[in-house]
Each structure stands twice: as C-alpha cells, then as structure tokens.
Design a protein around this motif. Structure first.
Motif, PDB file in Angstrom:
ATOM      1  N   ARG B  67       0.833  -1.201   0.000  1.00  0.00           N
ATOM      2  CA  ARG B  67       0.000   0.000   0.000  1.00  0.00           C
ATOM      3  C   ARG B  67       0.869   1.253   0.000  1.00  0.00           C
ATOM      4  O   ARG B  67       1.927   1.297   0.636  1.00  0.00           O
ATOM      5  CB  ARG B  67      -0.933  -0.011   1.214  1.00  0.00           C
ATOM      6  CG  ARG B  67      -2.001  -1.077   1.049  1.00  0.00           C
ATOM      7  CD  ARG B  67      -3.015  -1.143   2.146  1.00  0.00           C
ATOM      8  NE  ARG B  67      -4.058  -2.087   1.750  1.00  0.00           N
ATOM      9  CZ  ARG B  67      -5.090  -1.794   0.954  1.00  0.00           C
ATOM     10  NH1 ARG B  67      -5.248  -0.574   0.489  1.00  0.00           N
ATOM     11  NH2 ARG B  67      -5.959  -2.724   0.623  1.00  0.00           N
ATOM     12  N   ASP B 115      -2.624   4.972   0.941  1.00  0.00           N
ATOM     13  CA  ASP B 115      -3.168   3.631   1.185  1.00  0.00           C
ATOM     14  C   ASP B 115      -3.615   2.929  -0.106  1.00  0.00           C
ATOM     15  O   ASP B 115      -4.251   1.877  -0.044  1.00  0.00           O
ATOM     16  CB  ASP B 115      -4.343   3.689   2.183  1.00  0.00           C
ATOM     17  CG  ASP B 115      -4.377   2.455   3.065  1.00  0.00           C
ATOM     18  OD1 ASP B 115      -3.302   1.895   3.355  1.00  0.00           O
ATOM     19  OD2 ASP B 115      -5.483   2.036   3.464  1.00  0.00           O
ATOM     20  N   GLN B 116      -3.275   3.495  -1.247  1.00  0.00           N
ATOM     21  CA  GLN B 116      -3.621   2.896  -2.533  1.00  0.00           C
ATOM     22  C   GLN B 116      -2.935   1.525  -2.681  1.00  0.00           C
ATOM     23  O   GLN B 116      -1.807   1.345  -2.252  1.00  0.00           O
ATOM     24  CB  GLN B 116      -3.135   3.858  -3.638  1.00  0.00           C
ATOM     25  CG  GLN B 116      -3.589   3.509  -5.031  1.00  0.00           C
ATOM     26  CD  GLN B 116      -3.335   4.676  -6.002  1.00  0.00           C
ATOM     27  OE1 GLN B 116      -2.922   5.763  -5.572  1.00  0.00           O
ATOM     28  NE2 GLN B 116      -3.573   4.453  -7.271  1.00  0.00           N
ATOM     29  N   SER B 117      -3.639   0.578  -3.294  1.00  0.00           N
ATOM     30  CA  SER B 117      -3.053  -0.745  -3.547  1.00  0.00           C
ATOM     31  C   SER B 117      -2.035  -0.648  -4.680  1.00  0.00           C
ATOM     32  O   SER B 117      -2.345  -0.094  -5.737  1.00  0.00           O
ATOM     33  CB  SER B 117      -4.134  -1.750  -3.951  1.00  0.00           C
ATOM     34  OG  SER B 117      -4.829  -2.180  -2.822  1.00  0.00           O
TER      35      SER B 117
END
Ligand code: ZN
Ligand code: ZN
Lengths: 382, 145, 382, 145
Positions: B67, B115-117
């Motif tokens: 993340r 927090d992006q994948s």
C-alpha cells in the motif's frame, strides 16, 4: 567539568564567491573569532574543523595560512551537523580540562549544481534512487499528512525566514518574498517548490571556546556560555531517516536523531524547551523547519502549523526561529552552517543583532540535522 | 542459493541494476531478508540484521502487493541516473511490516492517494553500453477493473 | 582521568579486494573488535571513525550495516594519522568520564594509481609540483646527507620489514626480498626505488576502548592499557614538512610533528624511549622509517643506520620496529593504518603474534605521520 | 602595485601558471614577501606572515641566485601535470634565508651537487587550449665558463 565560554565568534558571509578559496574563507572567520577573543598565535591548544566536502587537511590549510599550527588539528565530517560535531569535541575537551582554549571552525565551498556524493552506491544512482530532494519531498508529504500542515504553511516559513534574512548582511538572499511567488516557483519534488529549498553554497564560521575561569573576553561585556553541544546519529528503522536506508519498519514511535540530540542537550544544560528564547534550526526545506519544532519539543505533536500561524516563531514573537533568515536565506555551506547558527545566537544573546534582534534573549538553541544521519543541538546562555 | 537469485542468466536479454534485489518471476518479488532473532524483515538482504545486529538472518521473498504510504515525483535527473524524467518516487508499506523506498510507475503525484493498492513491477531504467536494457524495481497502482 | 583499556581489536586484512566495499571491510574489523570485547548492540556510547578518502558518512555506514547507531558517530580526517586522531578523541573522552566504552575504527579503499588529492592547488598541479613521491625523495636525500644513511640502508629497511611481513597473514606482501632486488627495482624519485615505497591500498582496523574500572575482557587475560594517544600538527617553517609548503626557512632546529607528538606522548605515559619494547612506525618509504628512529628519540641524531645495521630493530633485536612488516609489507590504507599498528601492538603485548612475536614485550609505541601535517603517537602497555 | 606584477600583459605571448609568482624581467625573480614583525621572507606572497601570523607583510622580490640544498627527479607525470617527464625537482636556498621548492632544469640527479650555484629561470610547462605557452619557475645550474 569546567564551564565553557564563547570567547569570540567570526564569520565569512554565506553565498557564492568566485576566486575565494575555502582557506581564504576559513581565515576570515577564524581571524575574526580570534580577534574578538583577544587570542593570538600560541593562544589555543587545539583546533577542530568541520567540513563535508573540503577534502584532505582542510583545517590545516586555514591555520597554516595564519601561521598557527603545531597543536592537534582535527577535521570532522558529520554532514549538515559537521560544525556541531566539531563544537561538541572542542567543548568536551575543555570541559574535561584537556585544553584551556580551542578554536572551532567550519568551512565549505559546495560544488555547484546537484552534488554527486559518495553517499549512494552506484546501483542506487543508476536506479534514480540518489534523488536527494525527493526524500525531502516524501518527508514533507508524510508530515503534512499527520500534522495539519499545508502548502500555505510551507510558503509561510519561507516568507518568515526571508523576511528575517533581509536584515542579515551575511545572508545570500536579502530580500522579502511573497507567499504567492513561493508557490509560483517550480515544483522540484511535490510538495516542495524551488523557493522552499535552501541553496548549497559557500562560507565559513568560527568560534573560540575558553574555560570560563580563564577570564572573559575584554571586548564583550555579555559573556556567552556554552551549556551543551550534543551530537547524535539515527536509530535504525525509520524509512525516511536522513541515513537514507532503502527500507524501514512500520514503526512510527522511533525518536529521530534530532529528538535524541535535543533530549540529551536539555538534560546536559539542565533546562527544557520552555526556557529557550531564540532558535536557529535546520530549514533545508520549509517542512524541515516545522518538523524541527516538534522534534525539538518546542510544540506538541501537530502544533507546528498553529505556532507558525500565531507568529510565535517570527522575530517579535515569543520564540523566534531562524532570526538570521535560516538556511533559506543564508544558503547552506555544510561544514559551516552549524557554526553559522552559533555565531547568530551569540550575536543575539549579546544584543548585537541589529534589526533582527530578539529582545531580551538569554538562552538560545541551535539545531542541525542531515546526512549520516547526524543531528546536533547546541544550547547557549548569557 | 537465494530464491530466484540465479534467475537472471546469461541468456536473459536484460540485466538487473543489481543482483539479488528481485526475482524475474511473474509477478516479480523483492528479495529481502528476515531476522530470526527479532522477527523483522529487511530489504535488501543483509547477513546482519540492520535492526538488532543479529547474524541470524535468512533471505526472504517479499510480498508483491503493498500500500502506498508516501509519494512524490522526481523532475530532474539525479546524479548518475541515465533514464527518463519525471518518474514517480515513494514508499510502499508491505504486509511484512516493511516500508520500502521505490520508484513508482505513476509520475503524477495527483493521480495517487494514501493507502492505494500497489504491486511490484520491473521496469527498464536505461540501455547500457552493450545494448542491454538495465532493469530496476518499481511499484504500480493496481488497476481496478 | 580514568585509565583506558583496549577491550578488543579487529582487523580486515590490508590489500586489494575487488567487490568488497569500504563498509564491508569496516564491518569485519568492528565486528571482530566488538566480539573480542564482548560488547554488543547498545554496549558503546560513541564511535570515532578515521578515513581520508571514505567520503560522506563513512562511519555511519559501517555501524548502520551492523544495526548499531543512535550514539554520536564522528568521522575524522587527519591524513595518515586519521586513525590516531580517532583514537585520541575516543580515549580522551573515556578518560574524561564522558563515555565508558567507545568503538574506534579506521577504513580506507584507496583509489588505484596516483591519488589526485584536493590537497594541492590547481596551479601547483599544472606546474608539476603535486609530485608526492618527489617530496619523499627530497626528504630521503636530505636525511642521507646528514645522517650517514646510504641506499644500502634503505634497501636493508625493506628487507627487514618484508622479512617480518612474511609472517603476517594480514599483510599484502608476504614474501622475503633481497637487497639486490630492491636496488634493482626502478627509480621512482632518487634516492627512492619502487620497492622502497609503500603501496596505497585497502583495509580496516578497529579497537574497542573501555574505562579500565569497568572490567576487563573475559576472553583475554593480558589486559592492554592505552597510556597515551597524541596528535600534533607541524610547526610552520620546515620546507620539507608533510604540510608541503612551497617554501620554508633556513632553520634546522624546528621539531617535526613526530617529535612534538612523541614528546607529549612520553610525558603523558610517564615514560621515555628507553622503556619501549616494540614499535610500529610510519614507513611510507624506507627513509621515513629511519628518520622516525631519530624523531621518536629511539636513537640519537645520526644513529639510525647503526641501529639498523646492528639488528636492534629486527624481531629478535632489542627494539623491533615494524614486526607486522610495516606499511612496506602491509600497504597503506590511510584511515586504517594507524589502528592497524595498534592492532599489531595489542597482539604483540598479549603474546599472540606467532612467528613475529617480540618476546616479553610490555610497552609498545605506534607512530604515524603524513599529510596535513599530522603526526600520531600511541603508547600501549600490558 | 606589486613589483613586476602587471608585466604579464595581454600582449604577452605566454601566460604565467599563476599571477604574482615571478616577474618577467631579465633575469626573472620570484615574488615573495617579507614580514616586518619577524623579519622572515616567505614565498608565494601572503597578506599574513606564515611564520608569526603578523599582518604586517609586504611584497618582496627574491634573489635570482641561490644554492642547491636538495634535489631529485620526477619520472612519472604527477596528477594534473600535462608537461614532459622527467624533470628536476629540488630545494634552493636563497640568501633571504628562504628555502624554495622548485622545478630544476637538470633532470639528471647525478649531474647536480649540494651547494651548487643555481639561478632562477622561467620555463614552458605546456601549451594551453588556446595555444598559449604556460610558463612556470625553475632553477638552472650557473654555467661555469
Ligand atoms: Zn533482527
Ligand atoms: Zn612574521
């Protein structure tokens, strides 16, 4: 331990000086400090020189040009805190009774453009990971995510420090700037714009330290005492540490080198952040100054933006930070910058700072942090 | 032998920027290490744990997925870099409890969020004097279908 | 002042090591010293690293690789005496009660070929005055003119040191040589032939220092005490000083930095040259070793040739010099060489030196001198 | 103005390796300095006496004649040097009580002897990128007629 007094200070202005050698600048600073202290040839027993890029025998060349050699001369490298490391060594040696009087100086003539440091490994350079300002950008972004600091606050730091620096004849940039212009300067690494970053440059600063019971300088009535000079490195684990590891732990509780150094310095001096009247701190970039408020304990976590907004850290506020204009106005000659802060604080504590004077200042704190990682915290008192 | 360490053979058309940083499996994985004494992972792999100084470490493949924890973009070529600018630059938090400094395939900070994948990829950094593409590691946003 | 003990020593062999980084070598040496001392993470409060060409944050990288940071880490440059400067700082800090235990190490990976140092100014380089071995040649010639030393003596120093070095597994050259072959090697700068000059190379050495009252190392019965560690620079005026001025005075009475350092070290240790049992001294070139006999007070002026001829300074003689093989066998990694001498002396004083053991040695002296100018003298005792 | 300091004019076909080291008079002289406080001469000239730290110094032309005190030859080009090897290298003792490091025109050490009479000369070190001969100082044996 004996008390240690600042018997004299000297400075070569910070900027770019074509045709002036690093030794020339060192000679100007050291000669100034010796003159203030009333110390001549044979009057000091050791010398400590901070430099990061000066090369072999930097301190020796300065003292050689002055005809003052023979004593131990130690050249010290601790990145942005090189001068603080030299000051720590010199002051502890006096405190221990090893010497009565020492000269501590810092000199630098930074290469122009992006500095190709030996710090990174070749594969890191090839992969584009030797991107120094990008690490500053990441640190600034994380800080903004957790502290309520916005880009406007970053611009406000620049405006404040340039306003202070406009009154400092030894600074490189001596003009006010507007927040809008700061934000209009090109983006180097989000969230940092060009004017939010200090310029590497050239300069020298020097301090003569003396055992306090050996008599104060005749010339300067207000004696300034060196209460602590602390150097600390980083603890392993923080991914955005100035030690620039390729990875770190998901642990946000690790104290930074600045906090380690500040804690030790407060203890050594027997005082706390609330006793400080004036601060010179590392503003490599505008966010770095605000982080330092927290890391030095000048405000609680998350309190930096409010402290800035309320004018607390401007000259005229309760706790002016970087009355000299900071590195954002002066530029940063690595080996000289920490002692440049000390010179500023000594002028402030003596009441000699002119238009940028912090009135009634009695206790000053100087802070540097950078590659290594190294952090230096110095506390001075009159 | 370290897992995947020998997979960049002389037959390979590309060369890794450094041996032992990542596998050339699909998907690729970063090659870190794990310390038996303190349990922490590290990257790149060291014989000595950089956190507790134990010598009881062993190589460990790290998760390909993580993340986004911090990001920016590099707009001017840093020293020794021969590739294109701008490029993304950031920190990925991996499930092993590790935050890794990495290039990002997305050079526009405005297109990324906390927090992006993200998943690990390899990318060509530049072509060397012998005409071989030199490959490094990066993280790319996971495309939402 | 507290007594200071050598709690452990470690070494990375001196030589050329392709693919081994300066940090790798430092890790080997520091890890070895910590192991001998029984000191782990958290067991020391400061670190001092000597290096001349290591670049930014050299010591931090070594300790970072070991997961042992957080304390003050000071990187010191003092030319050939860099390690001695680090040892001086570390031991004085313990003596003053500032720390109980410190790690002192030196690392270097010298560039191959002639070293382009920042030491000389561009015009000096352009005029061919940056000719480092020529200064050694001039010094050697002057010494021969005044001391009765001949080229055969210079060859004999090489033969002696290479004979000693043949028994040192950590040396770069481990074979005996004949005087005729030394004299047959090409002339670099009269009177110095190639084999009379040491080779710049790579290596690392480390020492753990501890306050003596904090307990001795469990592993090593024969505790070794650090009696003095002194650093001195040159006095202005000597034309062939290691400070390499472009001119000097017609005054042959000026004490050299080696003599300044030795005098202070003997005084600090409360003993004299006659109390020394074993010496490691700077043999950058063969003449330099013989000059050191005089400058260290091991013989009277003009007595070096006779001392050498009589076998006094060979292993088996009254006062063996360079039982390790000296720099002529080991090569010279600038930052590491002074501490490499200390490691050798500690092995000698513990009786662990194998085939090159100086039997019954109780007091050892290590000497380095070079660019700056800097001279270091260290006295160890068991 | 320092004596002789402006004599390398733009008209000159040659350039000195550094300004202020020597005159281009015939014979040439080294340009040193003298300290009024301690009386010592120095070379090159400094504003601060390198022996006693006094600031009471003034420029002084040094004697063109001296005696050989030490000598060797440089057989390999040192860093940054673009001229020929071998060349002589030594120390000349001047009547001002000064010993000066200098190139020697005689590259064979066997042809020189202690206390030999030497006089200062200028010599071309190399030709610069603009085709101008770059000139330095040296000492040559005084020919005995
Ligand atoms: Zn561990
Ligand atoms: Zn003088």
């Amino acid at each position: 331990m004996s008390d240690v007094e600042v018997a004299g200070v000297g400075l070569h202005p910070f900027g770019r000086f074509e045709g002036v050698s690093i030794s020339d600048m060192g000679v100007t600073a050291v000669r100034g400090a010796l003159r203030e202290a009333g110390v001549g040839k044979g009057g000091f027993q050791a010398a400590f020189c901070g430099t990061a890029y000066g090369g072999v025998a930097t301190g020796h060349k300065v003292l050689g040009a002055l005809g003052m050699t023979g004593m131990p001369i130690v050249d010290v490298e601790a990145g942005c805190a090189s001068g603080a490391a030299a000051l720590m060594l010199g002051s502890k040696a006096i405190g221990a009774g090893q010497y009565d009087t020492v000269v501590v100086f810092g000199v630098e003539k930074m290469p122009r453009g992006i500095i190709r440091s030996s710090f990174f490994e070749p594969w890191q350079e090839e992969a584009g990971l030797a991107a120094t300002p990008a690490y500053f950008g990441l640190r600034a972004q994380r800080f903004m995510q957790t502290s309520g600091v916005t880009k406007d606050h970053l611009a406000a730091v620049v405006v404040k420090n340039r306003r202070h620096g406009a009154h400092n004849p030894d600074a490189m940039y001596r003009s006010d700037v507007e927040a809008a212009d700061v934000l209009a300067s090109r983006v180097v690494c989000e969230p940092l714009h060009l004017w939010m970053l200090c310029s590497p440059n050239e300069g020298a600063a020097a301090v003569v330290l003396r055992r306090a019971d050996k008599g104060t300088s005749a010339r300067h009535g207000a004696a300034v005492q060196l209460d602590s000079a602390v150097l600390r490195s980083h603890l392993p684990g923080a991914v955005l540490s100035e030690s620039t590891p390729m990875a770190g732990l998901t642990d946000d509780t690790l104290p930074t080198p600045t906090t380690l150094a500040a804690t030790a310095a407060y203890e050594e001096a027997g005082l706390g952040p609330r006793d400080i009247d004036v601060v010179e701190c590392q503003d490599t970039d505008a966010a770095r100054e605000l982080m330092s408020y927290e890391e030095l304990g000048l405000c609680a976590a998350g309190g930096a933006a409010e402290m800035l907004d309320a004018g607390v850290t401007s000259v005229g506020g309760r706790l002016p930070v970087n009355p000299s204009g900071g590195l954002l106005s002066k530029g940063e000659p690595l080996g000289a910058s920490a002692l440049g802060q000390v010179v500023e604080l000594v002028h402030q504590l003596r009441g000699e700072a002119g238009a940028r004077q912090v009135h009634g200042a009695r206790v000053g704190l100087a802070h540097t942090v950078g590659r290594g990682a190294n952090a230096g915290v110095v506390i001075l008192r009159r | 032998m370290r897992p995947g360490a020998a997979t960049f053979s002389a037959m390979s058309a590309t060369v890794p920027v450094r041996q032992g940083l990542f596998t050339d499996t699909d998907p690729p994985h970063l090659l870190g290490g794990r310390c038996a004494a303190c349990g922490h992972h590290h990257f790149p792999h060291h014989d000595i744990c950089p956190y507790c100084a134990s010598e009881d470490t062993e190589p460990a493949e790290l998760s390909a997925m993580g993340r986004l924890w911090a990001w920016t973009a590099v707009t001017h070529a840093p020293p020794g870099y021969k590739g294109e600018v701008p490029y993304g630059f950031g920190v990925i938090e991996l499930p092993e409890g590790l935050r890794v400094i990495t290039r990002l395939t997305e050079p526009d900070p405005a297109k990324l969020h906390f927090d992006q994948s993200m998943h690990m990829v390899t990318e060509v950094l530049h072509v060397d004097d012998e005409g071989r593409p030199v490959v490094g590691y990066a993280f790319a946003p996971v495309e939402v279908p």
